[in-house]
Design an enzyme around this catalytic site. Structure first.
Site, PDB file in Angstrom:
ATOM      1  N   GLY A  24      95.498  -6.295 -16.981  1.00  0.00           N
ATOM      2  CA  GLY A  24      94.286  -7.101 -17.042  1.00  0.00           C
ATOM      3  C   GLY A  24      93.868  -7.461 -18.446  1.00  0.00           C
ATOM      4  O   GLY A  24      93.169  -8.457 -18.658  1.00  0.00           O
ATOM      5  N   ASP A  75     100.091  -9.449 -12.257  1.00  0.00           N
ATOM      6  CA  ASP A  75      99.087 -10.375 -11.721  1.00  0.00           C
ATOM      7  C   ASP A  75      98.323 -10.965 -12.899  1.00  0.00           C
ATOM      8  O   ASP A  75      98.888 -11.135 -13.969  1.00  0.00           O
ATOM      9  CB  ASP A  75      98.178  -9.665 -10.703  1.00  0.00           C
TER      10      ASP A  75
END
Length: 360
Positions: free
Chosen positions: A120, A151
Site C-alpha cells: 500500500g 494490488d
C-alpha cells in the site's frame, strides 16, 4: 477532515506551508501501515487541496526513520480472513479509489519514497507525478509471500516495467533500491536521503522543477539492468512451472530466484502471473484496479491469505503451510475463480477520456 474517525487523525498529519500542502503518514511504530481511517483522511485532504487555489503542490512523506509506508494493516486483514468479516473489502474499495485519485491528481504530487515502501505504500506514492527515491529506498510488492496478490495498482505498474522485470518483482516479491526503482518505472528521481528535509521545505516557496534541479543526483548502481537477459528469458515462459524450470537451470541469481519463488504461495504466484499478464491488456489504471478488487475479494476467502499472514506476522515462524502446496496442484479453475465477475459488487472507477499532463 475525518469526521467519522477523529481519534485517528494523528495517524495522518496535515499542514500547509507557503504554496505546498504536506501529508505525513504518522504510525512509525507500525512502519506507517495504512488503516481505513488513514485512507479516508488522505482522500479527503487531497479532495480539499485540489479545490484550494493556494495549494500548488502536495507532498507525502512518512514519519520516523524506517520508511514511507510498509503497506496496509495486514493484522486487520488477517482478522477478517479468519472470521469471515468484510471490513477489508470496504478498505480496499476506498484504497483503490485513492490510488486512482493520486494517479489523476491535477497538481504536482511529490512522494518522498525514502526507506521502506511496500504494498500500500507503493499505492500512495508510485502513482504520483513526482516520485523521489533515495539510497535508503527499498521498494517492493511482496504480496505472494503472504498468500496475496499485488494490488493498489501494482500489477499495472509492474506490467509497464521493461521486459519481464515486473514479472520477476511481482512473483518473487523482491525489494529494489533506487536505481532499479527508476529502471522499472516505479520512481522518477534520486535525491540523497539527507537532502529530503530541505527539498520538502523548498517546495513551499518554489516550483517543483526548480527544486528538483537543485537536489536531483545520479543514483548508485543497481542490479536489474545487468540481469535483464536471464530475467526476460525465464519469465517469458508460458506458465509458472516453466518459469521455475528455466530459473532453476540458469545462472546462480536465477537459481536463487527459483528458490525464492518456491517459498511463496503457489496459488498467489499463479494468480499474480495471470493478473499481471491480463493487466497489460486492460488499458488505463482504473480498469486494472477493478480487476485487482476482484482478485482481492477472492483472496480474502482463500486459505493462503490467513495462513501467510499468520506465518509472517502473527506467529512469525516463517513456515506457512500453503494449500495447495505446489504449483502443479493449482488447477486453472483455481486461478480463474479470482477473476470471476462480481456483478453489483464490482468496483467501478471512472477513467478520464484522455491522459492529462500535470503542470509542474
Amino acid at each position: 477532515m475525518n469526521d467519522q474517525h477523529p481519534e485517528y487523525d494523528d495517524h495522518v498529519l496535515l499542514r500547509t506551508e507557503g504554496h505546498a500542502a504536506y501529508l505525513t503518514l504518522n504510525r512509525p511504530k507500525a512502519l506507517n501501515a495504512l488503516t481505513h481511517p488513514m485512507v479516508l483522511r488522505i482522500d479527503a485532504a487531497l479532495a480539499a487541496w485540489e479545490r484550494d487555489p493556494a495549494v500548488e503542490t502536495v507532498v507525502i512523506e512518512g514519519a520516523g526513520e524506517r520508511g514511507l509506508c510498509a503497506g496496509g494493516d495486514i493484522r486487520a486483514i488477517h482478522a477478517d480472513a479468519k472470521s469471515g468479516g468484510t471490513a477489508s473489502l470496504d478498505f480496499w474499495r476506498d484504497e483503490y479509489r485513492l490510488n486512482a485519485r493520486i494517479a489523476r491528481y491535477p497538481k504536482p504530487y511529490v512522494a518522498l519514497m525514502d526507506g521502506i515502501v511496500m504494498g500500500g505504500g507503493v499505492g500512495v506514492s508510485a502513482h504520483g507525478s513526482v516520485r523521489i527515491v533515495t539510497e535508503r529506498s527499498r521498494v517492493a510488492m511482496p504480496e505472494t509471500g503472504i498468500g496475496f496478490v499485488p494490488d493498489v495498482g501494482g500489477t499495472y505498474l509492474l506490467g509497464l516495467a521493461p521486459g519481464e522485470l515486473g514479472t520477476h518483482l511481482a512473483l518473487t516479491g523482491a525489494a529494489v533500491g533506487a536505481a532499479d526503482a527508476l529502471l522499472c518505472g516505479l520512481a522518477d528521481h534520486f535525491v540523497p536521503s539527507a537532502a529530503l528535509p530541505a527539498l520538502a521545505r523548498d517546495l513551499a516557496g518554489d516550483s517543483v522543477r526548480a527544486v528538483l534541479e537543485r537536489y536531483v543526483e545520479e543514483p548508485p548502481a543497481g542490479e536489474l539492468a545487468g540481469a535483464r537477459e536471464w530475467i526476460d528469458h525465464c519469465y517469458a515462459a508460458g506458465g509458472a512451472e516453466e518459469i521455475v524450470e528455466r530459473l532453476a537451470a540458469g545462472v546462480p541469481a536465477a537459481k536463487d530466484a527459483a528458490a525464492t519463488l518456491l517459498t511463496k504461495s503457489p496459488t498467489a504466484v499463479k494468480v499474480t502471473l495471470a493478473a499481471l499478464r491480463r493487466a497489460r491488456g486492460l488499458g488505463p489504471l482504473e480498469r486494472v484496479l477493478e480487476q485487482e478488487y476482484r482478485v482481492s475479494r477472492a483472496a480474502l476467502s482463500s486459505p493462503d491469505l490467513a495462513e501467510g499472514i499468520r506465518a509472517q506476522v502473527i506467529d512469525k515462524d516463517r513456515d506457512p503451510h500453503w494449500s495447495p502446496a505446489t504449483l502443479e496442484a493449482v488447477a486453472p479453475a483455481d486461478v480463474d475463480r479470482f477473476f470471476a465477475p462480481l456483478g453489483e459488487r464490482e468496483l467501478r472507477l471512472a477513467a478520464p477520456a484522455s491522459s492529462q499532463e500535470v503542470p509542474w
